[in-house]
Design an enzyme around this catalytic site. Structure first.
Site, PDB file in Angstrom:
ATOM      1  N   ARG A 131       0.822  -1.218   0.000  1.00  0.00           N
ATOM      2  CA  ARG A 131       0.000   0.000   0.000  1.00  0.00           C
ATOM      3  C   ARG A 131       0.859   1.273   0.000  1.00  0.00           C
ATOM      4  O   ARG A 131       0.450   2.314  -0.491  1.00  0.00           O
ATOM      5  CB  ARG A 131      -0.893  -0.032   1.247  1.00  0.00           C
ATOM      6  CG  ARG A 131      -1.987   1.015   1.255  1.00  0.00           C
ATOM      7  CD  ARG A 131      -2.803   0.932   2.528  1.00  0.00           C
ATOM      8  NE  ARG A 131      -2.003   1.220   3.705  1.00  0.00           N
ATOM      9  CZ  ARG A 131      -1.957   0.488   4.801  1.00  0.00           C
ATOM     10  NH1 ARG A 131      -2.671  -0.623   4.895  1.00  0.00           N
ATOM     11  NH2 ARG A 131      -1.210   0.832   5.834  1.00  0.00           N
ATOM     12  N   TYR A 167     -15.263  22.197 -11.058  1.00  0.00           N
ATOM     13  CA  TYR A 167     -15.920  20.943 -11.481  1.00  0.00           C
ATOM     14  C   TYR A 167     -17.044  20.577 -10.485  1.00  0.00           C
ATOM     15  O   TYR A 167     -16.824  20.621  -9.261  1.00  0.00           O
ATOM     16  CB  TYR A 167     -14.821  19.880 -11.524  1.00  0.00           C
ATOM     17  CG  TYR A 167     -15.231  18.476 -11.781  1.00  0.00           C
ATOM     18  CD1 TYR A 167     -15.930  18.109 -12.930  1.00  0.00           C
ATOM     19  CD2 TYR A 167     -14.886  17.461 -10.879  1.00  0.00           C
ATOM     20  CE1 TYR A 167     -16.274  16.789 -13.166  1.00  0.00           C
ATOM     21  CE2 TYR A 167     -15.216  16.139 -11.110  1.00  0.00           C
ATOM     22  CZ  TYR A 167     -15.920  15.815 -12.255  1.00  0.00           C
ATOM     23  OH  TYR A 167     -16.262  14.509 -12.481  1.00  0.00           O
ATOM     24  N   ASP A 193      -6.893  22.743  -9.812  1.00  0.00           N
ATOM     25  CA  ASP A 193      -7.266  21.616 -10.668  1.00  0.00           C
ATOM     26  C   ASP A 193      -6.781  21.976 -12.069  1.00  0.00           C
ATOM     27  O   ASP A 193      -7.322  22.869 -12.726  1.00  0.00           O
ATOM     28  CB  ASP A 193      -8.790  21.426 -10.625  1.00  0.00           C
ATOM     29  CG  ASP A 193      -9.253  20.236 -11.471  1.00  0.00           C
ATOM     30  OD1 ASP A 193      -8.532  19.857 -12.411  1.00  0.00           O
ATOM     31  OD2 ASP A 193     -10.343  19.719 -11.198  1.00  0.00           O
ATOM     32  N   LYS A 206      -8.046  11.730 -17.505  1.00  0.00           N
ATOM     33  CA  LYS A 206      -8.256  12.440 -18.783  1.00  0.00           C
ATOM     34  C   LYS A 206      -7.019  12.313 -19.675  1.00  0.00           C
ATOM     35  O   LYS A 206      -6.774  11.259 -20.215  1.00  0.00           O
ATOM     36  CB  LYS A 206      -8.608  13.914 -18.532  1.00  0.00           C
ATOM     37  CG  LYS A 206      -9.570  14.151 -17.369  1.00  0.00           C
ATOM     38  CD  LYS A 206     -10.934  13.562 -17.617  1.00  0.00           C
ATOM     39  CE  LYS A 206     -11.854  13.898 -16.445  1.00  0.00           C
ATOM     40  NZ  LYS A 206     -12.796  12.852 -16.122  1.00  0.00           N
TER      41      LYS A 206
HETATM   42  C1  LIG Z   1     -11.845  19.425 -14.395  1.00  0.00           C
HETATM   43  C2  LIG Z   1     -12.037  18.069 -13.803  1.00  0.00           C
HETATM   44  N1  LIG Z   1     -11.437  17.799 -12.641  1.00  0.00           N
HETATM   45  C3  LIG Z   1     -11.578  16.605 -12.040  1.00  0.00           C
HETATM   46  C4  LIG Z   1     -12.334  15.610 -12.615  1.00  0.00           C
HETATM   47  C5  LIG Z   1     -12.521  14.324 -11.874  1.00  0.00           C
HETATM   48  O1  LIG Z   1     -11.784  13.288 -12.432  1.00  0.00           O
HETATM   49  P1  LIG Z   1     -12.233  11.782 -12.226  1.00  0.00           P
HETATM   50  O2  LIG Z   1     -13.347  11.540 -13.185  1.00  0.00           O
HETATM   51  O3  LIG Z   1     -11.001  11.008 -12.519  1.00  0.00           O
HETATM   52  O4  LIG Z   1     -12.680  11.638 -10.804  1.00  0.00           O
HETATM   53  C6  LIG Z   1     -12.972  15.837 -13.828  1.00  0.00           C
HETATM   54  C7  LIG Z   1     -13.801  14.784 -14.465  1.00  0.00           C
HETATM   55  O5  LIG Z   1     -14.540  15.026 -15.396  1.00  0.00           O
HETATM   56  C8  LIG Z   1     -12.835  17.104 -14.434  1.00  0.00           C
HETATM   57  O6  LIG Z   1     -13.455  17.409 -15.587  1.00  0.00           O
END
Ligand SMILES: Cc1ncc(COP(=O)(O)O)c(C=O)c1O
Length: 393
Positions: free
Chosen positions: A59, A112, A184, A209
């Site tokens: 882990r 988000y 982010d 992504k």
């Molecule tokens: C800007 C952004 N941040 C974070 C995330 C979250 O990623 P995950 O789907 O891997 O949880 C997304 C997902 O669409 C996103 O568009």
């Protein structure tokens, strides 16, 4: 072990090609091994007691997880990186690592949606006060500071509406009160934006992504500044977060082609946008790489490229029937939420419940598109026939 070994002396594409690989340590194999492990054996009790070997428990890390952490640490110019089970998990861990009971956190209103959900449903349970701010405030975000403001959470460009933020100005304001800045950075990826160079402490990436890039893995990463690293490292260990080695391997593989994929995503996106501008059904395009975009100057200053995600607004008076017909008539585009893979995707934009510090036109119909690696002429043809059908008669 996640510490940066050498400062990046090479250019970004060279780093992406070579980072996180140590062929000589693994019999010359080009890629690191995919280590499946829970138990790690010790030669004797003395080594056990002192933890005197590189790996002690599955882990806590393996050569596979360490390879990706080291790669991201080098690319981001960070003190260290920790992996998470998803982008959202990375957001949650980053927040929890720098917040405690009694704190106040400012979150960009354009963050988000699930970031808001986490902030609204989890943080208050730990006595952390959440407040949303208009990303246009830039350094004036300081007008919202309270004596207990401990962190500012940014995302640029914003989800669904793509507003840019002046990250260095926000970071300077936050620094003046010792608050931690989170970003982010999923849209640009660390190839096109380096948050730590802009003054950010915790750079968050939904690796799901563009890093993975093939729509087949959920994974997150947090890269931290010297200031933020000890608390992130400690929380990550305490929470027992571990990402499966096959997924980590796919992210490492994705990193090698990140730059060439992004270049094509951007080229195709610009071609599609050029064509969309000629369509009378389209009122506005939201993409900071466009000179006409309100965030263009900030994008140009702080980012070195743009990805394949943007939105366009349908012309005023477009009905729900028409916008739904557009999505339903798309043949090449998939309808799906997660983006950053090789394929083109579309979703209708829904802002209701996702904005509280900024206003929006509730009647506006918008489409968020992810432009994939297909031939741009085929992408355009698909959009053309879907618009034609949706708006005919
Ligand atoms: C800007 C952004 N941040 C974070 C995330 C979250 O990623 P995950 O789907 O891997 O949880 C997304 C997902 O669409 C996103 O568009």
């Amino acid at each position: 072990m996640t510490k940066k070994s050498t400062p990046a002396a090479f250019k970004a594409d060279t780093v992406l090609t070579h980072t996180g690989r140590k062929p000589r340590e693994f019999h010359g194999f080009v890629n690191p091994p995919v280590v499946h492990a829970s138990t790690i054996l010790f030669p004797d009790t003395a080594t056990m007691e002192t933890g005197g070997q590189p790996y002690v428990y599955g882990r806590r890390g393996t050569p596979t997880t360490e390879a990706l952490e080291n790669a991201l640490t080098e690319i981001e110019g960070a003190a260290g990186t920790k992996l998470a089970n998803s982008g959202l998990n990375a957001i949650a861990l980053a927040c929890l690592s720098c917040l405690k009971s009694g704190d106040h956190v400012l979150i960009a209103d354009t963050s988000y949606g699930p970031t808001r959900h986490f902030a609204d449903t989890v943080l208050p349970k730990y006595n952390i006060a959440v407040e949303y701010y208009d990303p246009a405030l830039a350094g004036d975000v300081k007008t919202l500071f309270k004596t207990n403001t401990a962190a500012v959470f940014t995302e640029a460009p914003g989800s669904l509406t793509f507003e840019m933020q002046d990250i260095p100005a926000i970071a300077a304001a936050a620094r003046s009160i010792g608050a931690t800045v989170l970003m982010d950075n999923t849209w640009a990826s660390p190839r096109y934006c380096k948050p730590l160079e802009l003054g950010v402490d915790l750079s968050i990436q939904a690796g799901t992504k563009y890093v993975v890039g093939h729509s087949d893995v959920m994974l997150g990463a947090i890269s931290a500044s010297e200031k933020a690293w000890p608390a992130l490292d400690a929380l990550h260990g305490a929470m027992g977060v571990h990402v499966a080695p096959d997924d980590v391997y796919l992210a490492l593989r994705g990193l090698r082609t990140l730059s060439v994929r992004l270049e094509r995503h951007m080229k195709n996106t610009l071609a599609v946008i050029d064509w969309l501008k000629t369509r009378e059904e389209v009122a506005a395009i939201r993409y900071p790489a466009l000179e006409t975009d309100p965030g263009h100057a900030l994008w140009k200053r702080d980012f070195s490229g743009a990805s394949g995600l943007f939105a366009f607004d349908f012309k005023a008076g477009t009905s729900t029937t028409q916008s739904n017909a557009f999505f339903d008539n798309l043949a090449l585009f998939g309808l799906g939420y997660s983006w950053g893979g090789f394929e083109s995707l579309a979703i209708p934009v829904k802002l209701k419940g996702n904005r509280s510090a900024t206003t929006y036109d509730a009647n506006l119909k918008s489409a968020r598109l992810h432009i994939g690696l297909e031939d741009p002429q085929d992408i355009i043809q698909d959009l053309a026939q879907a618009l034609d059908r949706a708006f005919s008669g």
